[in-house]
Design a protein around this motif. Structure first.
Motif, PDB file in Angstrom:
ATOM      1  N   LEU A  92      42.090  34.592  43.237  1.00 22.61           N
ATOM      2  CA  LEU A  92      42.840  35.716  42.682  1.00 22.61           C
ATOM      3  C   LEU A  92      42.051  36.392  41.570  1.00 22.61           C
ATOM      4  CD1 LEU A  92      45.476  37.345  42.558  1.00 22.61           C
ATOM      5  CD2 LEU A  92      46.309  35.672  40.914  1.00 22.61           C
ATOM      6  N   THR A  93      41.425  35.606  40.729  1.00 20.21           N
ATOM      7  CA  THR A  93      40.607  36.175  39.656  1.00 20.21           C
ATOM      8  C   THR A  93      39.448  36.975  40.221  1.00 20.21           C
ATOM      9  OG1 THR A  93      41.199  34.318  38.243  1.00 20.21           O
ATOM     10  CG2 THR A  93      39.269  35.592  37.593  1.00 20.21           C
ATOM     11  N   GLU A  94      38.802  36.447  41.253  1.00 16.26           N
ATOM     12  CA  GLU A  94      37.679  37.162  41.870  1.00 16.26           C
ATOM     13  C   GLU A  94      38.132  38.477  42.496  1.00 16.26           C
ATOM     14  OE1 GLU A  94      36.107  34.332  44.611  1.00 16.26           O
ATOM     15  OE2 GLU A  94      35.131  33.144  43.047  1.00 16.26           O
ATOM     16  N   VAL A  95      39.260  38.442  43.208  1.00 19.69           N
ATOM     17  CA  VAL A  95      39.765  39.658  43.854  1.00 19.69           C
ATOM     18  C   VAL A  95      40.187  40.683  42.802  1.00 19.69           C
ATOM     19  CG1 VAL A  95      41.675  40.554  45.236  1.00 19.69           C
ATOM     20  CG2 VAL A  95      40.433  38.543  46.005  1.00 19.69           C
ATOM     21  N   THR A  96      40.866  40.236  41.772  1.00 24.31           N
ATOM     22  CA  THR A  96      41.301  41.159  40.712  1.00 24.31           C
ATOM     23  C   THR A  96      40.099  41.785  40.008  1.00 24.31           C
ATOM     24  OG1 THR A  96      43.267  39.816  40.398  1.00 24.31           O
ATOM     25  CG2 THR A  96      42.717  41.363  38.643  1.00 24.31           C
ATOM     26  N   ALA A  97      39.115  40.968  39.698  1.00 23.32           N
ATOM     27  CA  ALA A  97      37.914  41.495  39.030  1.00 23.32           C
ATOM     28  C   ALA A  97      37.196  42.494  39.933  1.00 23.32           C
ATOM     29  CB  ALA A  97      36.984  40.352  38.644  1.00 23.32           C
ATOM     30  N   GLY A  98      37.139  42.217  41.232  1.00 26.04           N
ATOM     31  CA  GLY A  98      36.512  43.137  42.178  1.00 26.04           C
ATOM     32  C   GLY A  98      37.250  44.456  42.255  1.00 26.04           C
ATOM     33  N   ARG A  99      38.580  44.408  42.249  1.00 25.61           N
ATOM     34  CA  ARG A  99      39.362  45.656  42.316  1.00 25.61           C
ATOM     35  C   ARG A  99      39.228  46.458  41.032  1.00 25.61           C
ATOM     36  NH1 ARG A  99      44.938  44.382  45.563  1.00 25.61           N
ATOM     37  NH2 ARG A  99      43.936  43.959  47.550  1.00 25.61           N
ATOM     38  N   ILE A 100      39.235  45.799  39.898  1.00 26.96           N
ATOM     39  CA  ILE A 100      39.071  46.517  38.633  1.00 26.96           C
ATOM     40  C   ILE A 100      37.707  47.189  38.588  1.00 26.96           C
ATOM     41  CG2 ILE A 100      38.804  46.196  36.137  1.00 26.96           C
ATOM     42  CD1 ILE A 100      41.017  44.080  36.328  1.00 26.96           C
TER      43      ILE A 100
END
Length: 136
Positions: A92-100
């Motif tokens: 989740l952290t990786e996906v959120t960081a990628g989207r940001i």
């Protein structure tokens, strides 16, 4: 008579020595006299299963083998869940960081004339109330 008692004493001591050295045979293993635990597999264990569990009681308290098995299963289930939660949180952290990062890149790519800063929120709630009453 004394000779017979001495021979009997030597025979008893000899039998004890032979049994202690393992020449007397093995003790028989008996099956446990407690029913098996009604716990599901480790991956499917829930809090309701533990709440409904009734451990068998022996003469001096809870049956040690049943308690040990229950604690082992619960510890394995908790460690598997903790591992799964940690993996999902990392994803989740990786996906959120990628989207940001993607949103920031897309915003930086927009021309400056199209880019608009968000309006500052009104801090005076009475003005908002007056506007709402006026609109009413």
């Amino acid at each position: 008579m004394l000779v017979v008692l001495a021979i009997a004493g030597i025979a008893v001591v000899g039998c004890v020595v032979m049994a202690s050295l393992g020449h007397g045979g093995e003790m028989a293993e008996f099956p446990p006299d407690v029913p098996p635990l009604d716990l599901p597999d480790v991956g499917r264990m829930t809090a309701a299963d533990l709440a409904a569990l009734r451990l068998p009681i022996s003469m001096v308290g809870y049956n040690t083998e049943a308690v040990d098995e229950t604690l082992r299963r619960v510890s394995v289930a908790l460690s598997e869940r903790d591992t799964r939660i940690a993996v999902l949180e990392r994803r989740l952290t990786e996906v959120t960081a990628g989207r940001i990062q993607a949103l920031q890149d897309a915003r930086a790519a927009l021309p400056s004339r199209i880019r608009r800063e968000p309006d500052a929120p009104s801090t005076d709630w009475e003005d908002d109330r007056a506007d709402a009453e006026e609109a009413w």
